[in-house]
Design a protein around this motif. Structure first.
Motif, PDB file in Angstrom:
ATOM      1  N   THR A 190       0.780  -1.142  -0.034  1.00  0.00           N
ATOM      2  CA  THR A 190       0.014   0.017  -0.188  1.00  0.00           C
ATOM      3  C   THR A 190       0.924   1.193   0.060  1.00  0.00           C
ATOM      4  O   THR A 190       1.840   1.191   0.290  1.00  0.00           O
ATOM      5  N   ALA A 191       0.371   2.363  -0.470  1.00  0.00           N
ATOM      6  CA  ALA A 191       1.101   3.731  -0.704  1.00  0.00           C
ATOM      7  C   ALA A 191       0.125   4.540  -0.413  1.00  0.00           C
ATOM      8  O   ALA A 191      -0.929   4.658  -1.013  1.00  0.00           O
ATOM      9  N   GLY A 192       0.855   5.808   0.430  1.00  0.00           N
ATOM     10  CA  GLY A 192      -0.058   7.040   0.466  1.00  0.00           C
ATOM     11  C   GLY A 192       1.050   7.929   0.333  1.00  0.00           C
ATOM     12  O   GLY A 192       1.510   8.426   1.108  1.00  0.00           O
ATOM     13  N   GLU A 194       2.091  11.617  -0.122  1.00  0.00           N
ATOM     14  CA  GLU A 194       1.888  12.998   0.524  1.00  0.00           C
ATOM     15  C   GLU A 194       2.699  13.952  -0.752  1.00  0.00           C
ATOM     16  O   GLU A 194       3.889  13.877  -0.883  1.00  0.00           O
ATOM     17  N   PRO A 275      -3.321  11.896   0.236  1.00  0.00           N
ATOM     18  CA  PRO A 275      -4.463  11.076   0.036  1.00  0.00           C
ATOM     19  C   PRO A 275      -4.668   9.887   1.100  1.00  0.00           C
ATOM     20  O   PRO A 275      -3.617   9.946   2.008  1.00  0.00           O
ATOM     21  N   ILE A 276      -5.717   9.388   1.140  1.00  0.00           N
ATOM     22  CA  ILE A 276      -5.805   8.138   1.865  1.00  0.00           C
ATOM     23  C   ILE A 276      -4.957   6.845   1.181  1.00  0.00           C
ATOM     24  O   ILE A 276      -5.174   7.062  -0.259  1.00  0.00           O
ATOM     25  N   PHE A 277      -4.241   6.322   1.656  1.00  0.00           N
ATOM     26  CA  PHE A 277      -3.479   5.422   0.987  1.00  0.00           C
ATOM     27  C   PHE A 277      -4.306   4.302   0.382  1.00  0.00           C
ATOM     28  O   PHE A 277      -5.497   3.869   0.810  1.00  0.00           O
ATOM     29  N   ASN A 323       4.484   6.889   1.745  1.00  0.00           N
ATOM     30  CA  ASN A 323       4.060   6.080   3.007  1.00  0.00           C
ATOM     31  C   ASN A 323       3.850   4.645   2.528  1.00  0.00           C
ATOM     32  O   ASN A 323       3.109   4.546   1.423  1.00  0.00           O
ATOM     33  N   TRP A 324       4.504   3.686   3.036  1.00  0.00           N
ATOM     34  CA  TRP A 324       4.449   2.164   2.315  1.00  0.00           C
ATOM     35  C   TRP A 324       4.227   1.162   3.215  1.00  0.00           C
ATOM     36  O   TRP A 324       4.762   1.220   4.359  1.00  0.00           O
ATOM     37  N   SER A 325       3.286   0.326   3.009  1.00  0.00           N
ATOM     38  CA  SER A 325       3.090  -0.806   3.993  1.00  0.00           C
ATOM     39  C   SER A 325       2.667  -1.958   3.216  1.00  0.00           C
ATOM     40  O   SER A 325       2.553  -1.934   1.999  1.00  0.00           O
ATOM     41  N   ASN A 333      -2.505  -5.275   8.017  1.00  0.00           N
ATOM     42  CA  ASN A 333      -1.481  -4.225   8.020  1.00  0.00           C
ATOM     43  C   ASN A 333      -0.362  -5.298   8.486  1.00  0.00           C
ATOM     44  O   ASN A 333      -0.264  -5.417   9.937  1.00  0.00           O
ATOM     45  N   ASP A 434       7.048   9.074  15.662  1.00  0.00           N
ATOM     46  CA  ASP A 434       7.052   9.960  14.408  1.00  0.00           C
ATOM     47  C   ASP A 434       7.491  11.243  14.605  1.00  0.00           C
ATOM     48  O   ASP A 434       6.821  12.306  14.101  1.00  0.00           O
ATOM     49  N   ARG A 437      11.615  14.066  11.541  1.00  0.00           N
ATOM     50  CA  ARG A 437      11.225  14.386  10.094  1.00  0.00           C
ATOM     51  C   ARG A 437      12.707  14.527   9.320  1.00  0.00           C
ATOM     52  O   ARG A 437      12.709  15.032   7.996  1.00  0.00           O
ATOM     53  N   LYS A 447       3.640   1.792   9.333  1.00  0.00           N
ATOM     54  CA  LYS A 447       4.137   1.980   7.766  1.00  0.00           C
ATOM     55  C   LYS A 447       5.355   2.737   8.019  1.00  0.00           C
ATOM     56  O   LYS A 447       6.010   3.109   9.069  1.00  0.00           O
ATOM     57  N   GLU A 449       7.720   5.423   6.284  1.00  0.00           N
ATOM     58  CA  GLU A 449       7.629   6.720   5.078  1.00  0.00           C
ATOM     59  C   GLU A 449       9.247   6.855   4.312  1.00  0.00           C
ATOM     60  O   GLU A 449       9.900   7.152   5.230  1.00  0.00           O
TER      61      GLU A 449
END
Ligand code: ADP
Ligand code: MG
Length: 698
Positions: A190-192, A194, A275-277, A323-325, A333, A434, A437, A447, A449
């Protein structure tokens, strides 16, 4: 105007709901099987789907269709055909066959192929990717497709991504089986992504050749106020920008893109959309659509959207945090620590795979984000450095340390031993992880990032690399664990070994600090500073073997991508150099001469009017500008000479190195003097807007 989001969402997408409504049950099931398991669609099914798609699209006002694909230019391509078909009596009907849906043959000889297609066999083919939904854009039914050559070699970014998703699925399933997963479970990534971007006034944009031709400014003195006060970050959104964002969200929602968060970023005029992943394939397609819509919608609002990584020197650039999982088809997940010992053991195993992958394939992650725009950003104390490392947070790192050393993690409670699969690992609160940065690759609770991506680039290649390298580690783990007599003991040994051998990649400190560069060198981590340093990694023996083993890229495909990347690097710098020379000659020098003339004229008329009056200001300024102008002209000639020097270099790597070391350096020198002069000459002499006007002009 208010919109009803649930009703608007996905109205322009031939998605699951429409398919269920419009397709016969059997056809729907066949399409679903294809989407989920890659089972081939037979032609009778394709015909039914094509017809239903066409009817739906025509009802929505579409007149054309296109295979929508992602050639190596990194942006999407389309070739529109209309649905019309003559009826023989002078009339037409709207028609669209299964054949046209499934395969296309754009005359695509001008896309970069890195030597994969000789001009005599320039044909490229496109084939429907049923895992990504068709949608309507500009009255055209867009069918997401892969793009490949006559010989079956991938000419696009989507094909390898789909292959890498297959690869990681194959290996992750083996691991899940060891933990007792059901037959039939599948694993996807999955990816989101940004997306960061700048908005500037369109009229101002048009006046700057550098922004128009290169997407970034090549000259520009620092404004009195930049991002120093950090007052833009999450600040109140200006009405014009807010109107843009509303409009953008609405367009994206219609296209089924889950645009979720919009906010101001650190730099003035900089914003972000998250976006939402979703699955990496869809997320990549949707990110392309998002970038396209950002440009279009901005234009409607009298704005221009800049997606370049570094439109303004000295001001934060734009990235695309990926963002990756990994997730199972049942929605679990795999990077989410669980509640039971077994879930936690499984989590640790996947975590170990990512740790080992990032360490062993640092070069691939680096090359996956390599292009000239991103070189201005990586390592500029605003984005992660070119050194790839991984952030896990103190808590998770502490847990790994205790596993490595067979000590207990929770010092207060020695009964909570951390033997995997036997004892529970403490659940750690997500927010504590988190806070860093600065890391290129950060664990953020459930996940990772990957923060090194540039804003303009497709997310396809970084996800392809990630999927493949993690697939390889999972494959090695499965090979080992499938043979084990005592699974728990073998798992324990494996995880411990991975931590011991690969912990050098974990760094929780400040990645922007100079000390980290030193420390990373001591640890033996790679520091591939520029794209040109990174690109040869594509052909490293271990990487060629990796991609061949998992059937993601053939060796030929890797060679072609290597050539394309180098070529595109050189071309980009070449265009920038020419643009700079043109601006220097046509914009900057005329501004210098007219301002100098104004100074000289003033001095002369002052003297004429009243002999004794002082012309010191005019004379001193004139002298200073004249001195700098002479230097400016020297640097201009030096850049011209540097550009000519590329003629004697024919080999792509040699040429790219030349552009990086010689041409880019000459550009920087010319710019430095140009910016000094800009700061001295009066307002209105330059024909283009300054940094201050661009950054604060919306
Ligand atoms: P931040 O700005 O703090 O990094 P955001 O909430 O803005 O966080 O963005 C987080 C991004 O991560 C969103 O795009 C979100 O959809 C995505 N994301 C969340 N969970 C996953 C997951 N399991 N796989 C991939 N992406 C995810
Ligand atoms: Mg983020």
């Amino acid at each position: 105007m208010s919109i009803h989001v649930p009703e608007t969402f996905g109205t322009l997408v031939f998605g699951d709901k429409v398919m269920r409504e419009r397709l016969p049950k059997d056809t729907y099931k066949a399409v679903k099987r294809t989407m989920e398991n890659g089972k081939k669609l037979d032609s009778s099914v394709a015909n039914i789907v094509a017809n239903a798609m066409k009817d739906w699209a025509v009802e929505k006002g579409a007149t054309h269709y296109t295979h929508w694909f992602q050639p190596m230019t990194g942006i999407t391509a389309e070739k529109h055909d209309s649905f019309i078909s003559p009826t023989g009596d002078g009339g037409v009907i709207m028609e669209f066959s299964g054949k046209e849906l499934v395969r296309g043959e754009p005359d695509a000889s001008s896309f970069p192929s890195g030597g994969l297609r000789a001009t005599f066999e320039a044909r490229g083919y496109t084939a429907w990717d049923p895992t990504s939904y068709a949608f309507i854009k500009d009255n055209t039914l867009c069918i997401p497709t892969v793009f490949y050559s006559y010989g079956g070699q991938a000419l696009d970014k989507k094909t390898p991504l789909l292959r890498s998703m297959e690869a990681i699925n194959r290996q992750a399933i083996r691991i899940l089986r060891l933990f007792g997963a059901d037959e039939g479970v599948r694993v996807g990534t999955t990816a989101g992504p940004e997306q960061e971007y700048f908005l500037v006034d369109k009229e101002m944009f048009k006046k700057r050749k550098d922004l128009v031709f290169c997407g970034r400014t090549l000259f520009g003195a620092k404004p009195p106020k930049g991002q120093d006060l950090d007052d833009h970050y999450f600040g109140a959104i200006k009405p014009r920008v807010a109107a843009f964002m509303r409009d953008l969200d609405e367009e994206l929602w219609k296209l089924g893109v889950l645009a979720k968060t919009e906010h101001n970023e650190v730099a003035p005029a900089q914003h972000e959309l998250a976006p939402i992943f979703t699955t990496t394939n869809l997320a990549t397609d949707q990110n392309q659509l998002t970038m396209e819509m950002m440009r279009k919608v901005a234009d409607r609002h009298g704005l221009t959207c800049l997606l370049h990584e570094k439109p303004f020197a000295g001001v934060n650039g734009s990235g695309k945090h990926n963002n990756w999982s990994l997730a199972t088809s049942t929605g679990v997940n795999l990077l989410e620590p669980g509640d039971s010992p077994s879930e936690n053991a499984q989590f640790l195993l996947f975590l170990a795979a990512v740790i080992k992958a990032v360490d062993e394939y640092q070069d691939l992650l680096r090359v996956s984000v390599a292009h000239p725009g991103n070189d201005h950003r990586l390592g500029a104390s605003e984005a992660p450095p070119a050194i790839i490392s991984m952030f896990l947070g103190d808590e998770l790192t502490g847990i790994l340390e205790s596993i490595e050393n067979d000590t207990s993690y929770d010092k207060k409670d020695t009964s909570a031993e951390l033997k995997i699969g036997v004892h529970v690992i403490p659940r750690f609160p997500k927010d504590t992880t988190d806070r860093n940065r600065t890391s290129p690759f950060a664990f953020t609770g459930n996940k990772f990032e990957f923060r090194s991506l540039g804003s303009s680039a497709s997310a396809a290649t970084p996800n392809t690399m990630l999927n493949t390298m993690v697939a390889e580690e999972l494959c090695q783990f499965a090979d080992e664990l499938e043979q084990a007599k005592d699974f728990t003991a073998a798992l324990n040994t494996l995880v411990k070994r991975v931590i011991r051998e690969h912990k050098r990649i974990i760094f929780n400190g400040n990645n922007y600090a100079d000390e980290w560069v030193e420390e990373a060198r001591r640890r033996g981590l790679l520091n591939l500073k520029t794209s040109v340093d990174a690109i040869p990694s594509l052909l490293a023996e271990k990487n060629v073997a990796l991609f061949r083993k998992h059937k993601v890229y053939t060796e030929t495909e890797l060679h072609s991508r290597y050539e394309i990347m180098l070529e595109s690097y050189s071309k980009t710098i070449h265009i920038e150099a020419l643009t700079m020379l043109e601006m220097a000659k046509k914009d900057v020098i005329p501004a210098i001469t007219s301002y100098s003339k104004a100074l000289a004229d003033t001095a002369v008329s002052k003297k004429a009017a009243c002999g004794g009056v002082s012309c010191e200001l005019e004379c001193r300024l004139l002298q200073k500008i004249s001195g700098l102008s002479a230097c400016f002209y020297d640097k201009l000639e030096a850049l011209e000479k540097a550009v000519l020097g590329c003629k004697s270099r024919t080999e792509n790597l040699e040429l790219a190195l030349y552009y990086k070391d010689t041409v880019l350096a000459a550009m920087q020198e010319l710019r430095a003097v140009g910016d000094e002069i800009e700061a001295l000459i009066g307002e209105g002499y330059l024909p283009y807007p300054t940094y201050g006007q661009l950054l604060f002009g919306v």
